[in-house]
Structure formats: C-alpha cells, structure tokens
Motif scaffolding. Structure first.
Motif, mmCIF file in Angstrom:
data_model
loop_
_atom_site.group_PDB
_atom_site.id
_atom_site.type_symbol
_atom_site.label_atom_id
_atom_site.label_comp_id
_atom_site.label_asym_id
_atom_site.label_seq_id
_atom_site.Cartn_x
_atom_site.Cartn_y
_atom_site.Cartn_z
ATOM 1 N N ILE A 147 0.721 -1.219 0.085
ATOM 2 C CA ILE A 147 -0.006 0.013 0.043
ATOM 3 C C ILE A 147 0.857 1.294 0.061
ATOM 4 O O ILE A 147 0.518 1.970 -1.044
ATOM 5 N N ASN A 148 1.763 1.241 0.886
ATOM 6 C CA ASN A 148 2.683 2.594 1.004
ATOM 7 C C ASN A 148 3.564 2.635 -0.371
ATOM 8 O O ASN A 148 3.564 3.846 -0.805
ATOM 9 N N ILE A 149 3.938 1.772 -0.996
ATOM 10 C CA ILE A 149 4.732 1.717 -2.251
ATOM 11 C C ILE A 149 3.946 2.288 -3.215
ATOM 12 O O ILE A 149 4.166 3.345 -3.883
ATOM 13 N N VAL A 150 2.774 1.706 -3.415
ATOM 14 C CA VAL A 150 1.736 2.186 -4.564
ATOM 15 C C VAL A 150 1.226 3.526 -4.310
ATOM 16 O O VAL A 150 1.291 4.253 -5.294
ATOM 17 N N LEU A 151 0.888 3.732 -3.074
ATOM 18 C CA LEU A 151 0.246 5.173 -2.770
ATOM 19 C C LEU A 151 1.332 6.351 -2.951
ATOM 20 O O LEU A 151 1.133 7.320 -3.716
ATOM 21 N N LEU B 61 1.705 6.581 -7.009
ATOM 22 C CA LEU B 61 0.736 7.227 -7.287
ATOM 23 C C LEU B 61 0.812 8.744 -6.994
ATOM 24 O O LEU B 61 0.417 9.686 -7.898
ATOM 25 N N ALA B 62 1.247 9.146 -6.026
ATOM 26 C CA ALA B 62 1.187 10.372 -5.820
ATOM 27 C C ALA B 62 2.283 11.209 -6.504
ATOM 28 O O ALA B 62 2.374 12.524 -6.745
ATOM 29 N N LYS B 63 3.223 10.425 -7.024
ATOM 30 C CA LYS B 63 4.504 11.221 -7.987
ATOM 31 C C LYS B 63 3.702 11.121 -9.193
ATOM 32 O O LYS B 63 4.489 11.270 -10.229
ATOM 33 N N LYS B 64 2.509 10.651 -9.771
ATOM 34 C CA LYS B 64 1.886 10.683 -10.791
ATOM 35 C C LYS B 64 2.683 9.477 -11.979
ATOM 36 O O LYS B 64 2.915 9.677 -13.087
ATOM 37 N N GLU B 65 3.415 8.499 -11.034
ATOM 38 C CA GLU B 65 3.914 7.210 -11.842
ATOM 39 C C GLU B 65 3.080 6.297 -12.053
ATOM 40 O O GLU B 65 1.697 6.205 -11.443
ATOM 41 N N HIS B 66 3.271 5.613 -12.750
ATOM 42 C CA HIS B 66 2.433 4.225 -13.737
ATOM 43 C C HIS B 66 3.143 3.014 -13.235
ATOM 44 O O HIS B 66 3.883 2.557 -14.134
ATOM 45 N N PRO B 67 3.402 2.512 -11.956
ATOM 46 C CA PRO B 67 4.182 1.470 -11.742
ATOM 47 C C PRO B 67 3.539 0.232 -12.314
ATOM 48 O O PRO B 67 2.414 -0.063 -12.348
ATOM 49 N N ASP C 270 -2.646 2.395 -11.562
ATOM 50 C CA ASP C 270 -2.921 3.972 -11.892
ATOM 51 C C ASP C 270 -3.937 4.247 -10.868
ATOM 52 O O ASP C 270 -4.583 3.298 -10.175
ATOM 53 N N SER C 271 -4.095 5.567 -10.600
ATOM 54 C CA SER C 271 -5.180 6.419 -9.694
ATOM 55 C C SER C 271 -6.507 6.152 -10.407
ATOM 56 O O SER C 271 -6.561 5.942 -11.410
ATOM 57 N N VAL C 272 -7.569 5.986 -9.711
ATOM 58 C CA VAL C 272 -9.049 5.960 -10.094
ATOM 59 C C VAL C 272 -9.298 7.631 -10.641
ATOM 60 O O VAL C 272 -10.428 7.304 -11.007
ATOM 61 N N THR C 273 -8.652 8.416 -10.451
ATOM 62 C CA THR C 273 -9.172 9.758 -10.618
ATOM 63 C C THR C 273 -9.438 9.830 -12.199
ATOM 64 O O THR C 273 -8.368 9.449 -12.935
ATOM 65 N N SER D 244 8.129 4.837 -27.460
ATOM 66 C CA SER D 244 8.844 5.125 -26.602
ATOM 67 C C SER D 244 8.661 4.165 -25.133
ATOM 68 O O SER D 244 9.268 4.294 -24.257
ATOM 69 N N ASN D 245 7.257 3.743 -25.284
ATOM 70 C CA ASN D 245 6.703 3.218 -23.836
ATOM 71 C C ASN D 245 6.531 3.960 -22.810
ATOM 72 O O ASN D 245 6.389 3.435 -21.658
ATOM 73 N N LYS D 246 6.582 5.306 -23.132
ATOM 74 C CA LYS D 246 6.349 6.169 -21.929
ATOM 75 C C LYS D 246 4.781 6.011 -21.867
ATOM 76 O O LYS D 246 4.188 6.070 -22.737
ATOM 77 N N ILE D 247 4.245 6.658 -20.572
ATOM 78 C CA ILE D 247 2.961 6.832 -20.076
ATOM 79 C C ILE D 247 2.891 8.185 -19.857
ATOM 80 O O ILE D 247 3.377 8.561 -18.963
ATOM 81 N N LEU D 248 1.898 9.087 -20.210
ATOM 82 C CA LEU D 248 1.797 10.264 -20.091
ATOM 83 C C LEU D 248 0.229 10.490 -19.486
ATOM 84 O O LEU D 248 -0.703 9.601 -19.879
ATOM 85 N N ASP D 249 -0.009 11.342 -18.781
ATOM 86 C CA ASP D 249 -1.313 11.570 -18.300
ATOM 87 C C ASP D 249 -1.816 13.069 -18.783
ATOM 88 O O ASP D 249 -1.110 13.896 -18.907
ATOM 89 N N LEU D 250 -3.033 12.851 -19.356
ATOM 90 C CA LEU D 250 -3.512 14.172 -19.761
ATOM 91 C C LEU D 250 -4.847 14.222 -19.076
ATOM 92 O O LEU D 250 -5.550 13.246 -18.551
ATOM 93 N N ASP D 251 -5.175 15.511 -18.741
ATOM 94 C CA ASP D 251 -6.452 15.871 -17.903
ATOM 95 C C ASP D 251 -7.694 15.098 -18.560
ATOM 96 O O ASP D 251 -8.588 14.727 -17.839
ATOM 97 N N GLY D 252 -7.947 15.273 -19.862
ATOM 98 C CA GLY D 252 -9.069 14.646 -20.578
ATOM 99 C C GLY D 252 -10.338 15.276 -20.376
ATOM 100 O O GLY D 252 -11.390 14.365 -20.501
ATOM 101 N N GLY D 253 -10.335 16.245 -19.827
ATOM 102 C CA GLY D 253 -11.638 17.070 -19.344
ATOM 103 C C GLY D 253 -12.792 16.795 -20.554
ATOM 104 O O GLY D 253 -13.884 16.270 -20.087
ATOM 105 N N GLU D 254 -12.684 17.185 -21.627
ATOM 106 C CA GLU D 254 -13.860 16.951 -22.599
ATOM 107 C C GLU D 254 -14.195 15.594 -22.735
ATOM 108 O O GLU D 254 -15.384 15.228 -22.921
#
Length: 131
Positions: free
Chosen positions: A25-29, A32-38, A84-87, A97-107
C-alpha cells in the motif's frame, strides 16, 4: 487517498492489515502521488528490497485487493500490467518510447459522463513526438 484512510477502509471491510499489505500500500500510494504508473514488476521489486521473502502471489493478491476496493485501476501494455489512480484522466501510451503520459481529458471525460459512462481509466495508444 492517505495510507491511514485506506487502512481504516480495509479494516471496515473486514480485511486484516498485514505488514505485507501495508508495505505494498505504501509503495503504491507513494508512486501514484508522484503521478507514476508502476508496473507489477516495479512494485514487486521494490517490495522485495524491503521484504525479501514476500511471494509473487502475495503481491499480486494485494494489488488485486486494492483494485477490487477501488483504490487503483490497472491497464496492460506490451504484456505488462500497470497500476494507476482512479481519478478520471487519459493515459497516453507512446508506442514508440513506451512512456506513459497523463492528460486531463476534461472534454473526453465530460462527453463520456453525458453518455452515462463514468470512466475510471481511459487508455490511448499513439506515436508521440519525443518529449
């Protein structure tokens, strides 16, 4: 979600909070707080540094529990499972590149909600310019 809050939720649902569960739990949280995708392997390797005797199946079952209780969502890419987070947001997997980026995705998120879909995870694969 804070560790203490998650621990209280698990206890309310009748789950024991073992040292192994607490460590995962500590590792995952933290990640996720650092916006990583472990990935599963990222989490397993980090847990094994602190708890060498922990089994693969124990880590897997803890992550499954976190997913079932709505703490995380998972997605797969190239045979690897990522957490990943459920937000609601959009995960963009750059196939070059196999990178994972987060986008707001509002619309996108709002359009889905208007259609009666409340997303917990949106995955888009694409070719990304180098960032």
């Amino acid at each position: 979600m804070e560790t203490a809050q998650l621990v209280a939720t698990l206890k309310e649902k009748g789950y024991r909070v073992t040292p192994q569960r607490l460590e995962v739990i500590n590792i995952v949280l933290e990640k996720l707080a650092k916006k990583e995708h472990p990935s599963f392997n990222d989490i397993l390797n980090e847990v094994k540094q602190k708890m060498p005797s922990i089994s693969v199946s124990t880590v897997y079952s803890i992550l499954k529990l976190l997913e079932e209780t709505g703490v995380v969502v998972s997605f797969e890419h190239n045979g690897r499972t990522y957490y990943d987070s459920v937000t609601p947001h959009v995960n963009v997997v750059c196939v070059n590149s196999n990178k994972i980026l987060d986008l707001d995705g509002g619309e996108v998120v709002e359009a889905l909600k208007r259609a009666g879909v409340y997303p917990t995870s949106i995955l888009v694969k694409g070719i990304c310019r180098e960032v």
